[in-house]
Structure formats: structure tokens, C-alpha cells
Design an enzyme around this catalytic site. Sequence first.
Site, PDB file in Angstrom:
ATOM      1  N   PHE A 129      12.426  11.050   0.757  1.00 48.25           N
ATOM      2  CA  PHE A 129      12.467   9.350   0.813  1.00 48.25           C
ATOM      3  C   PHE A 129      13.317   9.470  -0.730  1.00 48.25           C
ATOM      4  O   PHE A 129      13.177  10.403  -1.372  1.00 48.25           O
ATOM      5  CB  PHE A 129      11.132   8.705   0.571  1.00 48.25           C
ATOM      6  CG  PHE A 129      10.584   8.399   1.790  1.00 48.25           C
ATOM      7  CD1 PHE A 129      10.152   9.090   3.206  1.00 48.25           C
ATOM      8  CD2 PHE A 129      10.622   7.024   2.044  1.00 48.25           C
ATOM      9  CE1 PHE A 129       9.812   8.667   4.132  1.00 48.25           C
ATOM     10  CE2 PHE A 129      10.134   6.213   3.299  1.00 48.25           C
ATOM     11  CZ  PHE A 129       9.877   7.099   4.161  1.00 48.25           C
ATOM     12  N   LYS A 167      20.684  12.954  -3.903  1.00 46.12           N
ATOM     13  CA  LYS A 167      19.451  13.494  -3.707  1.00 46.12           C
ATOM     14  C   LYS A 167      19.330  14.207  -2.400  1.00 46.12           C
ATOM     15  O   LYS A 167      18.652  15.465  -2.402  1.00 46.12           O
ATOM     16  CB  LYS A 167      18.165  12.403  -3.424  1.00 46.12           C
ATOM     17  CG  LYS A 167      17.895  11.690  -4.931  1.00 46.12           C
ATOM     18  CD  LYS A 167      16.932  10.968  -4.975  1.00 46.12           C
ATOM     19  CE  LYS A 167      16.641  10.355  -6.353  1.00 46.12           C
ATOM     20  NZ  LYS A 167      15.863   9.136  -6.562  1.00 46.12           N
ATOM     21  N   LYS A 216     -11.649  11.048 -24.827  1.00 45.24           N
ATOM     22  CA  LYS A 216     -10.854  10.093 -25.062  1.00 45.24           C
ATOM     23  C   LYS A 216     -10.262  10.078 -26.430  1.00 45.24           C
ATOM     24  O   LYS A 216     -10.620  10.260 -27.403  1.00 45.24           O
ATOM     25  CB  LYS A 216     -11.785   8.905 -24.770  1.00 45.24           C
ATOM     26  CG  LYS A 216     -11.330   7.598 -24.866  1.00 45.24           C
ATOM     27  CD  LYS A 216     -12.350   6.345 -24.606  1.00 45.24           C
ATOM     28  CE  LYS A 216     -11.395   5.052 -24.734  1.00 45.24           C
ATOM     29  NZ  LYS A 216     -12.439   4.070 -25.008  1.00 45.24           N
ATOM     30  N   ASP A 235       7.650  12.241 -12.107  1.00 43.14           N
ATOM     31  CA  ASP A 235       8.923  13.099 -12.692  1.00 43.14           C
ATOM     32  C   ASP A 235       8.266  14.028 -13.911  1.00 43.14           C
ATOM     33  O   ASP A 235       8.758  15.124 -14.315  1.00 43.14           O
ATOM     34  CB  ASP A 235       9.984  12.461 -12.734  1.00 43.14           C
ATOM     35  CG  ASP A 235      10.698  12.093 -11.374  1.00 43.14           C
ATOM     36  OD1 ASP A 235      10.918  13.041 -10.489  1.00 43.14           O
ATOM     37  OD2 ASP A 235      11.215  10.969 -11.271  1.00 43.14           O
ATOM     38  N   LYS A 259      18.611  18.108  -2.667  1.00 42.57           N
ATOM     39  CA  LYS A 259      17.180  18.659  -2.347  1.00 42.57           C
ATOM     40  C   LYS A 259      17.359  19.234  -0.836  1.00 42.57           C
ATOM     41  O   LYS A 259      16.243  19.484  -0.338  1.00 42.57           O
ATOM     42  CB  LYS A 259      16.483  17.477  -2.411  1.00 42.57           C
ATOM     43  CG  LYS A 259      16.291  16.896  -3.905  1.00 42.57           C
ATOM     44  CD  LYS A 259      14.820  16.003  -3.900  1.00 42.57           C
ATOM     45  CE  LYS A 259      15.044  14.904  -5.174  1.00 42.57           C
ATOM     46  NZ  LYS A 259      13.826  14.884  -5.820  1.00 42.57           N
ATOM     47  N   ASN A 313       2.134   5.322 -10.482  1.00 36.97           N
ATOM     48  CA  ASN A 313       3.105   4.381  -9.832  1.00 36.97           C
ATOM     49  C   ASN A 313       2.382   3.589  -8.993  1.00 36.97           C
ATOM     50  O   ASN A 313       1.273   3.531  -8.968  1.00 36.97           O
ATOM     51  CB  ASN A 313       4.350   4.965  -9.485  1.00 36.97           C
ATOM     52  CG  ASN A 313       4.011   5.987  -8.475  1.00 36.97           C
ATOM     53  OD1 ASN A 313       3.524   5.649  -7.318  1.00 36.97           O
ATOM     54  ND2 ASN A 313       4.151   7.318  -8.606  1.00 36.97           N
TER      55      ASN A 313
HETATM   56  O1  PMT Z   1       2.977   4.100  -0.746  1.00 30.50           O
HETATM   57  P1  PMT Z   1       3.830   2.785  -0.193  1.00 30.50           P
HETATM   58  O2  PMT Z   1       3.286   1.638  -1.129  1.00 30.50           O
HETATM   59  O3  PMT Z   1       3.750   2.198   1.235  1.00 30.50           O
HETATM   60  O4  PMT Z   1       5.418   2.612  -0.677  1.00 30.50           O
HETATM   61  C1  PMT Z   1       6.420   3.504   0.002  1.00 30.50           C
HETATM   62  C2  PMT Z   1       7.139   4.004  -0.794  1.00 30.50           C
HETATM   63  C3  PMT Z   1       8.147   3.067  -1.602  1.00 30.50           C
HETATM   64  C4  PMT Z   1       6.455   4.790  -1.901  1.00 30.50           C
HETATM   65  C5  PMT Z   1       8.083   5.100  -0.233  1.00 30.50           C
HETATM   66  O5  PMT Z   1       8.900   4.358   0.923  1.00 30.50           O
HETATM   67  C6  PMT Z   1       9.086   6.022  -1.069  1.00 30.50           C
HETATM   68  O6  PMT Z   1      10.241   5.642  -1.221  1.00 30.50           O
HETATM   69  N1  PMT Z   1       8.736   7.278  -1.452  1.00 30.50           N
HETATM   70  C7  PMT Z   1       9.251   7.993  -2.271  1.00 30.50           C
HETATM   71  C8  PMT Z   1       9.280   7.547  -3.718  1.00 30.50           C
HETATM   72  C9  PMT Z   1       9.857   8.441  -4.579  1.00 30.50           C
HETATM   73  O7  PMT Z   1       9.352   9.074  -5.295  1.00 30.50           O
HETATM   74  O8  PMT Z   1      11.208   8.250  -4.719  1.00 30.50           O
HETATM   75  P2  PMT Z   1      12.141   9.314  -5.772  1.00 30.50           P
HETATM   76  O9  PMT Z   1      13.360   8.731  -5.332  1.00 30.50           O
HETATM   77  O10 PMT Z   1      11.628   9.231  -7.019  1.00 30.50           O
HETATM   78  O11 PMT Z   1      12.074  10.812  -5.076  1.00 30.50           O
HETATM   79  C10 PMT Z   1      13.108  11.184  -4.171  1.00 30.50           C
HETATM   80  C11 PMT Z   1      12.026  12.326  -3.327  1.00 30.50           C
HETATM   81  O12 PMT Z   1      11.706  13.574  -4.165  1.00 30.50           O
HETATM   82  C12 PMT Z   1      10.959  11.783  -2.586  1.00 30.50           C
HETATM   83  O13 PMT Z   1      10.751  12.217  -1.476  1.00 30.50           O
HETATM   84  C13 PMT Z   1       9.750  12.181  -3.458  1.00 30.50           C
HETATM   85  O14 PMT Z   1       8.544  12.442  -2.887  1.00 30.50           O
HETATM   86  C14 PMT Z   1      10.257  13.761  -4.133  1.00 30.50           C
HETATM   87  N2  PMT Z   1       9.948  14.041  -5.286  1.00 30.50           N
HETATM   88  C15 PMT Z   1      10.243  13.301  -6.416  1.00 30.50           C
HETATM   89  C16 PMT Z   1       9.829  13.957  -7.691  1.00 30.50           C
HETATM   90  C17 PMT Z   1       9.209  14.882  -7.671  1.00 30.50           C
HETATM   91  N3  PMT Z   1       8.696  15.445  -8.964  1.00 30.50           N
HETATM   92  N4  PMT Z   1       8.820  15.558  -6.574  1.00 30.50           N
HETATM   93  C18 PMT Z   1       9.286  15.446  -5.420  1.00 30.50           C
HETATM   94  O15 PMT Z   1       9.172  15.955  -4.358  1.00 30.50           O
END
Ligand code: PMT
Length: 392
Positions: A320, A334, A286, A276, A338, A207
Site C-alpha cells: 500500500f 515504492k 516515565k 518509519d 519494494k 499514526n
Molecule cells: O487502517 P485504516 O484507518 O483503514 O487506513 C488505511 C490505510 C490508510 C492505513 C491504508 O489504506 C494504507 O495506505 N496503508 C499503508 C500506509 C503506509 O504506511 O504507507 P507508506 O507509503 O508509508 O508505506 C508503503 C508501504 O510500505 C506500505 O505497504 C507499508 O505497510 C510498508 N512499510 C512502510 C514502512 C516500513 N517501515 N515498513 C513497511 O513495510
Amino acid sequence: MQKCVLLGVSSSIAVYKAVQLTSDLLKKGYDVEVTMTENATKFVAPLTFSTLTKHNTIYQTFDEHTEYDIHHISLAKKVDVFIVAPATANVISKLANGIADDFLTTTFLAFKGPKIIAPAMNTAMYDNPIIQDNIAKLKEYGCMIVEPEVGLLACKDEGRGKLAAIDTLIAAIEAALIEPKTLKGKKVVVTAGPTIEKIDPVRFISNHSSGKMGYAIAKAAFELGAEVTLVSGPTSLKHPYGVKTISVSSANEMLEAMKKVYPDSDYVIMAAAVADYRIEDPSDIKIKKSGDDMSLHLVRNPDILAYLGENKKRQKLCGFAMETNDVIENARVKFLHKNCDMLVVNDLNEKGAGFKVDTNIVSIITADNIEKMPLMSKDELAMAILRKLGEL
Ligand code: PMT
């Protein structure tokens, strides 16, 4: 209020870098005072520093041309931080043992604020147990040591001894100036960047995360006095000064790294954009083109934040969320699922928020409050997040 940095310069060939450091600090808006050892003036004239700083560069304790006050005391009272860069073996040894036989060392003894030592010398001298003992002693007395780097030295030897890079020295100065150290004695773990999920040796799914948000949080946590571990997916950013960085690639690797550091942590901030899904069965060779379409079978990755939430003991957990619609509703789900103590949500539709940029616009969700924050730099937001987390 403008902060004043006192730069102590001792006689290493790296003196020329102290000139650049002075110039960069002035550009950042600091007032800079310089004191040199007499030997250092043989490498670079004091006039160079005086011209830059617009202050008299002092290198003699009994200089009749300085103002008629007890200058090492008045200077020690004026400045906010004292950095000795480059610090030679001789000066380090004097400072560690309270020897005050020139202006630099006398002022160092008289100064009560944060002190930074940036050694620069030949590797054999640096590795000498006498110097290592003196450095350890200075650490015990509360000085911050900015380790020299490994590289080609002026004497043509290759090894540790190069004065740390100027941006590292500035990061150390900025960290020393942040008060109060609200996270002193705390262990903070931050995740940052994307994860990458391998398709074959050539391709992967990932991403747009640059890591800037997470790296800013790790830097701020260090500035607030915490012991910081950064678990980082692949980014092009320089590892933040003072922070232990663990590099990972996939979500599974990030989970394994987090399992090791989580039990001993006080605050955990999951700023990483974790994939995810991953490819069920990545190829070791390859994948060749065949036919007009192809499909990849994806399987769910572990949810690291949910795992941390389930296994939470004393930790305060900040997640986040990156959303594009029903931002607050989705983020609240979330936050609850979580088991977070705090959740920071950014909306990809807002200009200046989210991936890659140096700014962010977020709402911060806690159990009893949702606070919309204005547009701010990721550095400012990092401080705000840590201050709020510390108050919970
Ligand atoms: O890195 P930058 O370019 O500065 O950008 C910052 C950012 C946009 C990446 C940051 O501000 C941000 O939003 N990070 C979380 C992005 C994200 O994965 O969001 P989500 O809504 O998909 O996930 C929710 C939370 O679960 C997050 O804390 C994520 O780290 C966590 N997660 C998600 C999926 C997964 N399989 N395991 C996780 O722990």
C-alpha cells in the site's frame, strides 16, 4: 438477487438468540426460512419466527397444513445456505450420522449447498469425545463449524458452550454465501493497523490507522476461501471471524511475525501503516519534564515490505502507499523499490480516502497498468484487490 438463509433451530436455551439472528438477517435484506425441532418449540413458539420471516415455520415432517409438495426437498432447493443455530449435542450427532427423523435433519440431508453448524451446550457435553468426534466428522463432510464461546452458561457452569455471538454467525453466513471461492487452498497474510513505537511506559509515536482497510482485506480473503493470517498492530477492531490474528505492537515485532509466516504464504498484502522511525533508546521509566524543549533521537525502522520484496519466492506481494503529493509518481517508486507485484495507493487529500473512514479511493498499480478506482467501501475494495491479485 436476494439470498435465502435457512435457519435450523434446535432445543437449547440459546433459542432466544436465534430470534435476534433472524431479525438481524432480515434487516440485512436476506429472506429467512426457519425450521425447528419439536423440542425447540418448547422454548420459543414457532409463531415468533413466522411473524418475523412471513414464512411458515416448519417443525413437523407430516404437517397437514403445509403446502402439498415434498417440503423438505423444495425448501432444500430454495435456500442458499443452511445454518443450524443453536445446534444441540443431539442434533449434531444426528447430522453427523445421517439420521433424518424430523424436518430439520431431513432437510439438512437433502440440502446440497453450504452448511454451518453453531453448537451450544454445557461444557462437559461439548468436550465429550463423542460430540467432538461428531463435530470433526461434520467438518470432514464440509460443514463450517462456528465454535461456541467461553462464558457463563445457563446451568451456571463457566466454560466453552455459549452460542457464538450473532455478528460472528452473520459473518459465517456471509462467508459461506460468497462464490466462487477463488482463493481456496491459498494462504493469505495481511498486515493492518498502525505500529506504535515506545518513548517511555506512558508515551509512544504512532499514526492514525484504524486497521479497517487491512481487516476488510483479511475478512474478504477468508470469504474467498483462503487460510488467512492477520498480523495486526494495536486497533480497537474485533478480530475477524475465521482469521488467525497475530497481535503486534512495534515495527520490529511486525517484522518478526512476518518472517515466520511469509515463507509459507501465497499472497501478502501490507495494508499496515508502519512507523518509519522509532526511538533509539526508549526509557523504562516515565520521562520527567525538564527545561522548555526536549528532543528525541529517532532511528530508522526496518522496511518490512522491502524485506518481503527482497525475499520473494512464489509469493504475490501487494503493498500500500499513503501519499499526499505527486501520488502516482511516489507510488511507482515504492512499487519498483519494494519489488511489489501490485501496489494500492491512497491520497490523503481525497475525501472518503485513507485513515479511519469506511470508504477508500485508490489507484492500483501493476507492472503494466495503473487503474483509478472509484469511491467504494473498504469491504468492496478488499474484494477488488484480492480478485486483481488472484488474476496476476
Ligand atoms: O487502517 P485504516 O484507518 O483503514 O487506513 C488505511 C490505510 C490508510 C492505513 C491504508 O489504506 C494504507 O495506505 N496503508 C499503508 C500506509 C503506509 O504506511 O504507507 P507508506 O507509503 O508509508 O508505506 C508503503 C508501504 O510500505 C506500505 O505497504 C507499508 O505497510 C510498508 N512499510 C512502510 C514502512 C516500513 N517501515 N515498513 C513497511 O513495510
